[in-house]
Design a protein around this motif. Structure first.
Motif, PDB file in Angstrom:
ATOM      1  N   ALA A  11      62.736 -25.673  16.812  1.00 14.76           N
ATOM      2  CA  ALA A  11      63.328 -24.358  16.563  1.00 14.76           C
ATOM      3  C   ALA A  11      62.591 -23.652  15.428  1.00 14.76           C
ATOM      4  CB  ALA A  11      64.805 -24.500  16.216  1.00 14.76           C
ATOM      5  N   ASP A  40      60.224 -21.174  21.094  1.00 16.83           N
ATOM      6  CA  ASP A  40      61.193 -20.392  20.334  1.00 16.83           C
ATOM      7  C   ASP A  40      60.601 -19.023  19.982  1.00 16.83           C
ATOM      8  OD1 ASP A  40      63.868 -20.837  18.573  1.00 16.83           O
ATOM      9  OD2 ASP A  40      62.438 -19.611  17.460  1.00 16.83           O
ATOM     10  N   SER A  41      61.447 -18.012  19.949  1.00 16.76           N
ATOM     11  CA  SER A  41      60.976 -16.641  19.718  1.00 16.76           C
ATOM     12  C   SER A  41      60.238 -16.489  18.393  1.00 16.76           C
ATOM     13  CB  SER A  41      62.156 -15.663  19.760  1.00 16.76           C
ATOM     14  OG  SER A  41      63.134 -15.997  18.783  1.00 16.76           O
ATOM     15  N   HIS A  42      60.602 -17.279  17.378  1.00 16.45           N
ATOM     16  CA  HIS A  42      59.884 -17.213  16.102  1.00 16.45           C
ATOM     17  C   HIS A  42      58.412 -17.590  16.291  1.00 16.45           C
ATOM     18  CE1 HIS A  42      64.063 -17.461  14.662  1.00 16.45           C
ATOM     19  NE2 HIS A  42      63.623 -16.860  13.568  1.00 16.45           N
ATOM     20  N   THR A  65      65.409 -18.980  22.713  1.00 17.52           N
ATOM     21  CA  THR A  65      66.125 -19.312  21.480  1.00 17.52           C
ATOM     22  C   THR A  65      66.468 -20.791  21.534  1.00 17.52           C
ATOM     23  OG1 THR A  65      67.055 -17.084  21.317  1.00 17.52           O
ATOM     24  CG2 THR A  65      68.118 -18.822  20.025  1.00 17.52           C
ATOM     25  N   VAL A  66      65.685 -21.590  20.836  1.00 16.26           N
ATOM     26  CA  VAL A  66      65.883 -23.041  20.837  1.00 16.26           C
ATOM     27  C   VAL A  66      66.979 -23.390  19.832  1.00 16.26           C
ATOM     28  CG1 VAL A  66      64.805 -25.276  20.387  1.00 16.26           C
ATOM     29  CG2 VAL A  66      63.483 -23.446  21.481  1.00 16.26           C
ATOM     30  N   ALA A  68      68.893 -24.782  16.893  1.00 21.61           N
ATOM     31  CA  ALA A  68      68.284 -25.271  15.655  1.00 21.61           C
ATOM     32  C   ALA A  68      69.016 -26.467  15.064  1.00 21.61           C
ATOM     33  CB  ALA A  68      68.226 -24.141  14.627  1.00 21.61           C
ATOM     34  N   LYS A  78      71.338 -29.511  21.796  1.00 19.18           N
ATOM     35  CA  LYS A  78      69.893 -29.317  21.671  1.00 19.18           C
ATOM     36  C   LYS A  78      69.145 -30.095  22.753  1.00 19.18           C
ATOM     37  CE  LYS A  78      66.268 -29.557  18.119  1.00 19.18           C
ATOM     38  NZ  LYS A  78      66.054 -28.094  18.005  1.00 19.18           N
ATOM     39  N   GLU A  82      66.965 -28.780  26.039  1.00 18.37           N
ATOM     40  CA  GLU A  82      65.587 -29.202  26.280  1.00 18.37           C
ATOM     41  C   GLU A  82      65.422 -29.784  27.683  1.00 18.37           C
ATOM     42  OE1 GLU A  82      62.231 -31.854  23.946  1.00 18.37           O
ATOM     43  OE2 GLU A  82      64.224 -32.709  24.255  1.00 18.37           O
TER      44      GLU A  82
END
Length: 394
Positions: A11, A40-42, A65-66, A68, A78, A82
């Motif tokens: 994330a 992830d978008s980041h 959006t993974v 976090a 999580k 995945e």
């Protein structure tokens, strides 16, 4: 040929440098016509800012959006995310695409291997990160469970699923201890985007020595308190300074007032704070053992290399390998804490000259090339079977 690089586990910007490096390596492989990066978008946003939403090499981005949070029900969520995303990708991607998981939890690895017959028309490459170290027998609790998941995934043999280790010693140990066969595994140096640094000034007073990265008993970081106490006189008179650069975990009981820093609040330093504190160091010190770093590589040593900081470390297979690949001396390897203490005392007393120090920094600056995109790409291409595997052959 086409490649999908996917990370449904990390994330935020965790492992972004590796993920972005892997994407760039894929774009430089001959005959690759398209690369997709799903993360992830980041991470996709950061890649877009650096390279453009669809760069000249044909990288297309898909942001997710993974989850976090980890622990308890958050961890279950999580892993569930995945597994679902991995299955969707493997079922939906074309047979022309090779899927590279830049990170994959050991639990999901079992699912990917077990159901490998469902996507036998496409090849899958799974990157092994530090958690593969959990396969060692002395782990307990959740780490023991995750280690068993890795072992289970290794036992399932699929010609279309292989692994990528992040150093030759790790690859060699996995083969030597019969976890994997040589035809199931490729390896590379951990790629890194290095910055250029000017030559450091000659270490002054105090000589600043610090441990970089998460400090923990598993890494034997608590030994730094022992070494510092032995050199307490030098610390008290302002000739020597020890510090922890990064988060500190389960070592507060060893603190003795001779070592500064170590964020015990469970929070990582910002990248800016982290880099600034590393820049202040004259030497980086590490206490890893072969037991802990048998199957995982150290990102912290890359941080030291990035800032061209000479290294003082206990001698291990991993550090011996790293040092052996440098063109000159990049620091000092010590057989035990007594030898390390004596070495640091000599350094504090000026027995390492400015010329020697600058030579080490120059060696490290030259050594960076071996972690560059071009060098690591050539490592992969030079390994038997890699290009055929990426092309979809087995």
């Amino acid at each position: 040929m086409k490649i999908v690089v996917a990370d449904f586990y990390r994330a935020g910007k965790e492992h972004y440098i590796f993920n972005a490096s892997l994407v760039k390596i894929c774009t430089q492989l001959a005959d690759v016509t398209a690369v997709r990066f799903i993360a992830d978008s980041h991470q996709t946003n950061a890649y877009s800012i650096s390279h453009g939403e669809e760069d000249a090499n044909g990288v297309t981005l898909k942001a997710l959006t993974v989850p976090a949070k980890v622990g308890g029900k958050h961890w279950i969520k999580k892993i569930g995310f995945e597994i679902i995303q991995s299955f969707r990708l493997l079922c939906a991607s074309s047979t022309e695409e090779t899927v590279i998981f830049s990170s994959l939890s050991p639990v999901t690895s079992v699912f990917v291997k077990f159901f490998g017959f469902l996507w036998k028309g496409k090849n899958v490459l799974i990157t092994l990160h530090g958690d593969v170290d959990f396969i060692q027998q002395n782990k307990t609790g959740m780490r023991n469970l995750l280690g068993k998941c890795f072992k289970a995934s290794f036992r399932i043999k699929r010609k279309n699923v292989k692994y990528l280790a992040l150093s030759f010693p790790i690859s060699n140990n996995l083969i030597k201890e019969h976890y994997l066969n040589s035809n199931e595994l490729f390896w590379i140096n951990h790629p890194y985007f290095f910055k250029k640094h000017s030559l450091h000034k000659e270490p002054g007073k105090p000589v600043r020595i610090g441990h970089i990265g998460v400090a923990s008993q598993e890494k034997h970081t608590h030994y730094i308190f022992d070494v510092a106490q032995r050199l307490a006189t030098y610390i008290s008179n302002g000739a020597l300074h020890f510090s922890l650069v990064g988060m500190a975990v389960n070592i507060s009981d060893f603190s003795n007032g001779y070592v500064e820093g170590g964020n015990t609040a469970g929070e990582m330093l910002s990248k800016e704070q982290f880099d600034k504190k590393i820049e202040e160091l004259d030497y980086a010190v590490f206490f890893y053992s072969d037991e802990h770093y048998k199957f995982c590589s150290s990102g912290a040593i890359l941080d030291a290399i990035n800032h061209e900081i000479p290294v003082i470390a206990l001698k291990t297979e991993g550090f011996s390998y790293i040092f052996s690949k440098a063109a000159g001396r990049m620091g000092f390897l010590c057989n035990d804490l007594n030898e390390m203490t004596a070495l640091i005392e000599d350094i504090t007393n000026g027995k390492v000259s400015k010329d020697e120090y600058d030579d080490m920094r120059n060696t490290i600056a030259d050594y960076k090339h071996q972690f560059s995109i071009e060098y690591v790409k050539d490592q992969l291409v030079g390994q038997k079977g890699f290009i055929d595997f990426i092309k979809g052959n087995r």
